[in-house]
Enzyme design. Structure first.
Site, short mmCIF file in Angstrom:
data_model
loop_
_atom_site.label_atom_id
_atom_site.label_comp_id
_atom_site.label_asym_id
_atom_site.label_seq_id
_atom_site.Cartn_x
_atom_site.Cartn_y
_atom_site.Cartn_z
N GLU A 19 3.40 -3.62 -11.54
CA GLU A 19 2.77 -2.46 -12.15
C GLU A 19 3.65 -1.24 -11.94
OE1 GLU A 19 -1.18 -1.80 -10.61
OE2 GLU A 19 -1.80 -0.96 -12.53
N SER A 31 -10.96 -5.34 -8.84
CA SER A 31 -11.99 -4.44 -8.30
C SER A 31 -13.37 -5.07 -8.29
CB SER A 31 -12.06 -3.16 -9.14
OG SER A 31 -10.86 -2.47 -9.07
N GLN A 91 -7.57 -8.68 -15.64
CA GLN A 91 -7.22 -8.72 -14.22
C GLN A 91 -8.47 -8.43 -13.39
OE1 GLN A 91 -4.22 -5.76 -13.46
NE2 GLN A 91 -4.61 -5.76 -11.28
N GLU A 138 -6.17 10.05 -4.98
CA GLU A 138 -6.21 10.19 -3.52
C GLU A 138 -5.41 9.07 -2.86
OE1 GLU A 138 -8.89 10.42 -5.55
OE2 GLU A 138 -9.07 12.59 -5.39
#
Lengths: 375, 393
Positions: B246, B131, B128, B374
């Site tokens: 996901e 990023s 995948q 975060e």
């Protein structure tokens, strides 16, 4: 599979929430905290009228005959309202009578408990403050057809208002469960005020208190098992109460973070605040998973029930305190005041953490079942 | 509330349990530290093929695409049985749980026929490509660009943190196809053949010495327009579908590995000695091991609760959003407990093939990969608790 409250259970929960919002407002909680017993006869009768005092007592003894899962739906709302008084103590005693009593004893005690006419508690802890029944040393000496109790019990919840105290004592034959009625000769009850004024603790002293042998519950070797089963039920209800307290603290804190302004913006826009709220949510929902599972496991007599109870109480003990810590922190100065209601929940979380064993106690229980017992 | 299985679910469980008992291979003999490489990769690939042949791969996929149309509860049962049988995980996990379901949701008939069966059988392994070096949490700012040249896109740019790229045959790649519109509106999702000329995969060595992630460079890579997944410039919505999957898949698979690690650690604690007694009898370590058990059990329960809600109400409940935080932070705490339980030998490469130091270091990535802790907390605060958004996306 449905890992959630059913429609009927959600309705029951909503009606309990409405009831306590109406009948157990913070002003009433505070007024009761200032009394010796935190008991309000009118409120208790109203709860009985709703069926709450006999929720899991079988119908033949005047109860509603519902399950522990139904009960936790209501107990969560008691926690949300920070309900003072002897509900948990009476539930613990009633469950003990249900598990250990004979037909006559059940009829004698459970009917008035269901009707709201009898409040009861269990005297277990001694100076050792050990929740394990094996630690009980208080003597029950046989004297003809009577037991004679000598010694003291500590941390007895609601003894000052209870009409009936079930004393866990040690006789020659092992553990015995002896019902002692209010005003019995030789019985002295002393309040021991503590951190949480909504749940009154007492020391109960027995100076040669007589209990007829025929009154004892469970003349069998199953005394300890009955006591453990009853404690599991009360413990799960306590966890549900703690969950309700966490839910209240979470909602109240998030609401405050949305309205309180600093630097020209609601403080809830700052990630330092947001992330603490997210942690409170995580802890609360984790507790919910554990509490629902424990209620189901106990109610269905699953072989894993005791482990499930220890997972729930072990987790809730730390989580309720931590949710309170974050809640007070986010409220800032106002959260530290006597005036703000968060202090009521904070203190209640602390006393609940201790009741029926804290996280350390239950982690050791888990270790005994997971590490020591191999399959 | 009813935590009992229906008779169909019980039958499903019994059938699966029997199959696993007869078919789970012996554990991989060599080191499993090099997560998906060489012999270990082949071992895992053979296992998935066997699982596929028996009809247990992608059970939640619709029947027409080779699945069983199984409900999420069956998926949860499968996970627990997998853990119970100590069966290896399926290597084509990204294809099975993320990319396959996205193709099912938005792919063309040709794409479905071409790709789905090979995902299930592990004939083609997927990675995948989301990023980038400058687009981590802010994925939509991605810069890898694709320009149209007749019936092909020409892709140029770089992806990073790409799991399985070193063995992958295909990649679900997000590219920028329109730089002149707001960032979410100029992204396209492409199905890219990793064997195409111009694709360069370079392993990215991690602090634990392994390279389970990669950098992937694209130099004038030609991708047919027919390989657009969803619509051109609507790639962000395709990506959201993937990310929803996901979340729908939740902790499936993760619990399997975690439970095995905990059991293995407890077994060690029974054997090893501390102060002349088994470590398992040390009161401090008992507390820590019990805490790990408790947290893992609560992760399992919350996961099951989330699956049950999805299954019965077809919408994810709020509890789903905390699972990533739960498992990643649990695993970090667990690995620390493992190091403490095992004592000084835990730091040696020669103990258990270096498994414990490998895992200890590997878990640092758990709170970074698949959405940092975060970002996860931002999501809970904003979408679940309704707090005001703290940044402009």
């Amino acid at each position: 599979m449905d890992f959630d409250l059913s429609k009927a259970q959600k309705l029951l929960q909503q009606s309990a929430r409405d009831f306590f919002a109406r009948e157990c407002k913070p002003e009433r909680v505070r007024a009761l905290m200032a009394t010796d017993t935190a008991f309000d006869a009118e409120l208790w009768q109203a709860m009985a009228d709703q069926g709450f005092t006999g929720l899991i007592i079988p119908e033949e003894y005047g109860g509603l005959g519902l399950s522990l899962v139904d009960l936790i739906a209501v107990a969560e709302e008691m926690g949300r309202a920070c309900l003072p008084g002897p509900f948990l103590s009476t539930l613990w005693a009633a469950s003990l009578i249900q598990h250990a009593g004979n037909e006559g004893q059940r009829k004698q005690y459970l009917e008035p408990i269901s009707a709201g006419e009898l409040k009861a508690t269990v005297a277990l802890l001694e100076e050792s403050a050990d929740w394990n029944p094996d630690a009980v040393e208080l003597r029950a000496e046989k004297d003809g057809k009577e037991y004679r109790l000598r010694g003291a019990k500590h941390f007895v919840t609601d003894a000052g208002i209870a009409d009936l105290i079930i004393v866990v004592a040690r006789g020659d034959e092992g553990l015995v469960l002896l019902p002692v009625e209010k005003g019995a000769t030789g019985l002295t009850i002393t309040a021991t005020p503590g951190i949480d004024a909504t749940r009154k603790l007492c020391t109960v002293e027995f100076d040669n208190v007589a209990v007829p042998e025929a009154n004892a519950l469970a003349f069998t070797t199953k005394t300890k098992a009955a006591l453990e089963s009853a404690t599991d039920i009360a413990n799960v209800a306590l966890c549900a109460e703690m969950l309700g307290g966490m839910q209240w603290t979470l909602e109240t804190t998030v609401e405050y973070a949305k309205t309180r302004q600093q630097f020209g913006k609601p403080i809830g826009i700052y990630q330092a605040v947001q992330h603490q709220c997210a942690d409170m949510f995580n802890l609360t929902e984790s507790a919910r998973s554990a509490v629902y599972n424990a209620a189901w496991a106990v109610s269905e007599n699953e072989p894993t029930a005791k482990l499930a109870v220890s997972v729930a109480k072990g987790f809730c003990s730390d989580a309720a305190r931590e949710v309170g810590n974050r809640g007070v922190q986010i409220h800032g100065g106002i959260g530290f005041t006597w005036e703000h209601n968060i202090q009521l929940y904070y203190k209640r979380a602390k006393s609940s953490e201790i009741q029926f064993g804290d996280a350390n106690y239950h982690r050791e229980e888990i270790a005994r079942r997971v590490i020591d017992e191999t399959d | 509330m009813d935590l009992n299985l229906t008779s169909e679910q019980q039958q499903f469980r019994d059938e699966l349990r029997a199959w696993l008992a007869a078919n789970v291979p012996p554990p991989f003999a060599g080191s499993t530290n090099e997560e998906e490489k060489g012999e270990h990769f082949e071992y895992l690939r053979r296992w998935q093929r066997k699982v596929f042949d028996a009809g247990w791969a992608g059970i939640s996929w619709p029947k027409e695409y080779g699945g069983r149309g199984a409900a999420l509860i069956e998926q949860a049962i499968l996970t627990e049985e997998w853990a119970r049988a100590e069966a290896p995980q399926l290597i084509n996990q990204l294809g099975l749980s993320l990319i396959g379901p996205t193709i099912i949701a938005v792919g063309t008939a040709e794409q479905k026929a071409r790709f789905l069966p090979r995902i299930l059988s592990c004939e083609e392994v997927w990675c995948q490509g989301f990023s980038e070096p400058n687009s981590g949490s802010d994925v939509a700012s991605l810069a890898t660009k694709a320009t149209l040249d007749d019936d092909h896109f020409i892709v140029n740019g770089q992806k990073i943190w790409t799991s399985l790229a070193h063995v992958a045959d295909w990649c679900l790649l997000l590219v920028r196809t329109d730089p002149n519109v707001p960032k979410h509106k100029g992204i396209t999702a492409l199905l890219v053949d990793m064997h195409s000329p111009g694709v360069d995969v370079r392993p990215l060595k991690q602090m634990n010495g392994d390279a389970s992630f990669n950098e992937v460079f694209f130099d004038n890579v030609r991708v047919p327009v027919a390989n657009v997944l969803g619509e051109i410039n609507k790639g962000w919505s395709t990506a959201i579908t993937t990310l929803m999957n996901e979340r729908a898949h939740l902790g499936t698979g993760i619990y399997v590995a975690f439970k095995r690690n905990l059991d293995q650690l407890i077994a060690h604690a029974r054997q090893m000695k501390r102060n002349g007694k088994p470590t398992a009898q040390d009161p401090v370590m008992r507390q820590k091991l019990a805490q790990a058990f408790m947290e893992l059990e609560i992760f399992r329960l919350t996961n099951t609760r989330a699956l049950s809600k999805m299954n019965n109400q077809h919408v994810p409940g709020p509890e789903g959003s905390i699972l990533k935080i739960q498992w990643s932070e649990y695993n970090q705490r667990f690995q620390q407990i493992a190091m403490e339980t095992l004592g000084p030998v835990a730091q040696l490469h020669g103990f258990d093939n270096g498994k414990w130091i490998y895992d200890f270091l590997r878990t640092r990535a758990n709170t970074i990969e698949a959405g940092t802790s975060e970002i996860q907390r931002n999501i809970v605060a904003e979408r679940v608790l309704g707090l005001p958004k703290s940044y402009q996306s």
